[in-house]
Design a protein around this motif. Structure first.
Motif, short mmCIF file in Angstrom:
data_model
loop_
_atom_site.label_atom_id
_atom_site.label_comp_id
_atom_site.label_asym_id
_atom_site.label_seq_id
_atom_site.Cartn_x
_atom_site.Cartn_y
_atom_site.Cartn_z
N ALA A 1 4.52 4.23 -4.65
CA ALA A 1 5.48 3.80 -3.62
C ALA A 1 4.79 3.77 -2.25
O ALA A 1 3.66 4.22 -2.10
N SER A 2 5.52 3.24 -1.25
CA SER A 2 4.95 3.15 0.10
C SER A 2 4.70 4.53 0.67
O SER A 2 5.61 5.38 0.73
N LEU A 3 3.50 4.78 1.12
CA LEU A 3 3.17 6.07 1.74
C LEU A 3 3.92 6.21 3.05
O LEU A 3 4.39 7.30 3.38
N THR A 4 4.09 5.09 3.78
CA THR A 4 4.85 5.15 5.03
C THR A 4 6.26 5.68 4.77
O THR A 4 6.73 6.59 5.44
N ALA A 5 6.91 5.10 3.76
CA ALA A 5 8.29 5.52 3.45
C ALA A 5 8.32 6.99 3.04
O ALA A 5 9.22 7.75 3.43
N VAL B 1 -10.99 -5.32 9.68
CA VAL B 1 -10.82 -3.90 9.34
C VAL B 1 -9.79 -3.30 10.29
O VAL B 1 -9.75 -3.64 11.48
N ARG B 2 -8.91 -2.49 9.72
CA ARG B 2 -7.86 -1.80 10.51
C ARG B 2 -7.93 -0.33 10.12
O ARG B 2 -7.93 0.01 8.92
N GLU B 3 -8.01 0.53 11.13
CA GLU B 3 -8.00 1.97 10.88
C GLU B 3 -6.87 2.60 11.68
O GLU B 3 -6.65 2.24 12.85
N VAL B 4 -6.17 3.52 11.04
CA VAL B 4 -5.05 4.20 11.69
C VAL B 4 -5.08 5.68 11.31
O VAL B 4 -5.71 6.07 10.33
N ILE B 5 -4.37 6.47 12.10
CA ILE B 5 -4.00 7.82 11.69
C ILE B 5 -2.48 7.83 11.64
O ILE B 5 -1.81 7.32 12.55
N LEU B 6 -1.93 8.36 10.56
CA LEU B 6 -0.48 8.48 10.43
C LEU B 6 -0.09 9.91 10.77
O LEU B 6 -0.69 10.87 10.25
N TRP B 7 0.88 10.02 11.68
CA TRP B 7 1.31 11.32 12.20
C TRP B 7 2.72 11.66 11.74
O TRP B 7 3.59 10.80 11.77
N ARG C 1 2.72 -0.81 14.30
CA ARG C 1 3.75 -0.74 13.25
C ARG C 1 3.07 -0.58 11.89
O ARG C 1 1.97 -1.09 11.68
N PRO C 2 3.70 0.14 10.96
CA PRO C 2 3.02 0.47 9.70
C PRO C 2 2.75 -0.77 8.84
O PRO C 2 3.65 -1.58 8.60
N LEU C 3 1.54 -0.89 8.36
CA LEU C 3 1.16 -2.00 7.47
C LEU C 3 2.08 -2.03 6.25
O LEU C 3 2.51 -3.10 5.79
N GLY C 4 2.41 -0.84 5.75
CA GLY C 4 3.21 -0.78 4.52
C GLY C 4 4.55 -1.45 4.65
O GLY C 4 5.06 -2.04 3.70
N GLU C 5 5.14 -1.41 5.86
CA GLU C 5 6.48 -1.99 6.01
C GLU C 5 6.43 -3.51 5.87
O GLU C 5 7.44 -4.14 5.55
N LEU D 1 3.85 -5.04 3.86
CA LEU D 1 3.42 -5.27 2.47
C LEU D 1 4.57 -5.06 1.49
O LEU D 1 4.82 -5.89 0.62
N PHE D 2 5.30 -3.97 1.65
CA PHE D 2 6.35 -3.66 0.65
C PHE D 2 7.58 -4.53 0.83
O PHE D 2 8.52 -4.45 0.06
N ASN D 3 7.58 -5.40 1.86
CA ASN D 3 8.67 -6.38 2.00
C ASN D 3 8.32 -7.70 1.33
O ASN D 3 9.14 -8.62 1.29
N ALA E 1 -7.28 2.09 1.92
CA ALA E 1 -7.78 3.44 1.56
C ALA E 1 -7.07 4.45 2.46
O ALA E 1 -6.94 4.23 3.67
N GLU E 2 -6.56 5.52 1.82
CA GLU E 2 -5.80 6.53 2.57
C GLU E 2 -6.39 7.90 2.25
O GLU E 2 -6.50 8.27 1.07
N VAL E 3 -6.81 8.62 3.28
CA VAL E 3 -7.38 9.95 3.08
C VAL E 3 -6.42 10.97 3.69
O VAL E 3 -6.00 10.82 4.85
C1 LIG Z 1 0.16 0.62 2.58
C2 LIG Z 1 0.95 1.32 3.36
O1 LIG Z 1 0.77 1.30 4.72
C3 LIG Z 1 0.43 2.50 5.37
C4 LIG Z 1 0.19 2.14 6.77
C5 LIG Z 1 -1.07 1.74 7.18
C6 LIG Z 1 -1.30 1.07 8.51
O2 LIG Z 1 -0.33 0.95 9.32
O3 LIG Z 1 -2.45 0.63 8.73
C7 LIG Z 1 -2.17 1.95 6.35
C8 LIG Z 1 -2.03 2.61 5.15
C9 LIG Z 1 -0.76 3.07 4.63
O4 LIG Z 1 -0.70 4.47 4.56
C10 LIG Z 1 2.07 2.16 2.85
O5 LIG Z 1 2.99 2.48 3.61
O6 LIG Z 1 2.03 2.46 1.63
#
Ligand SMILES: C=C(O[C@@H]1C=C(C(=O)O)C=C[C@H]1O)C(=O)O
Length: 195
Positions: free
Chosen positions: A42-46, A83-89, A120-124, A126-128, A179-181
């Motif tokens: 499932a979406s990691l963001t969610a 390339v896109r790099e983020v930290i999720l808080w 804004r989260p990439l996942g929102e 992609l999962f749409n 890739a998510e660490v």
């Molecule tokens: C792919 C997703 O998007 C998340 C959000 C990301 C971003 O905003 O760059 C990157 C990786 C994910 O943890 C997800 O929500 O599953």
């Protein structure tokens, strides 16, 4: 809600050798925490939003870049990629470092809107996508002295081996390798600390 994010040099990962991506095995030996965070499709963001009262994306950067050798296996020997790099808080604590790569032409796919993402989260997005497909997950260990391990320490956490996952999303005929660490205060990073 305003965020006072720490300054992090982008890109965090500028060359290969950080990870040894492989298909997960011996799952029965894994902790529930490891299975819960590394294998959930499932979406990691969610998921992060559901277990925190405040979620935020720190965009470290998004720009054209060449692929790492171990990324070409998924995206092919693309010349022009982003390339896109983020930290999720979560609740003002860092939980995930994520690096996503995709072909430059994916930016032109309007329904993906990858060029307008910002923080804004990439996942929102992609999962749409109605035609979204996701590959099997690969996992990798990140040593304490790796670039991601150093980021973990820069954010104020003790040296630790970290774990990440990677999968390739396909939508609108475009591939996005994500890739998510799990770093910082994430349960998986903390579990490693408790070992
Ligand atoms: C792919 C997703 O998007 C998340 C959000 C990301 C971003 O905003 O760059 C990157 C990786 C994910 O943890 C997800 O929500 O599953």
């Amino acid at each position: 809600m305003t965020h006072n994010f720490p300054k992090v040099t982008f890109p965090v990962i500028a060359q290969g050798g950080e990870a040894q991506w492989h298909t997960p095995t011996a799952l029965a030996n894994w902790s529930n925490t490891a299975q819960h965070w590394l294998l959930d499709p499932a979406s990691l963001t969610a998921k992060l939003k559901s277990c925190s009262s405040e979620f935020a994306v720190q965009l470290l950067g998004q720009r054209e870049s060449s692929l790492l050798a171990d990324e070409q296996r998924w995206l092919g020997p693309q010349q022009n990629c982003v390339v896109r790099e983020v930290i999720l808080w979560c609740d003002q604590q860092p939980w995930v470092f994520a690096r996503s790569v995709f072909p430059l032409k994916a930016l032109a796919e309007q329904q993906l809107r990858l060029d307008e993402l910002g923080d804004r989260p990439l996942g929102e997005h992609l999962f749409n996508q109605p035609d979204l497909r996701r590959s099997e997950v690969e996992i990798s260990r990140f040593q304490a002295d790796s670039k991601v391990g150093n980021l973990h320490q820069q954010l104020g956490f003790s040296p630790s081996t970290l774990w990440g996952r990677r999968s390739c999303f396909t939508a609108a005929q475009q591939n996005v390798l994500v890739a998510e660490v799990f770093i910082g205060a994430s349960p998986l990073a903390q579990e490693n600390l408790d070992d």
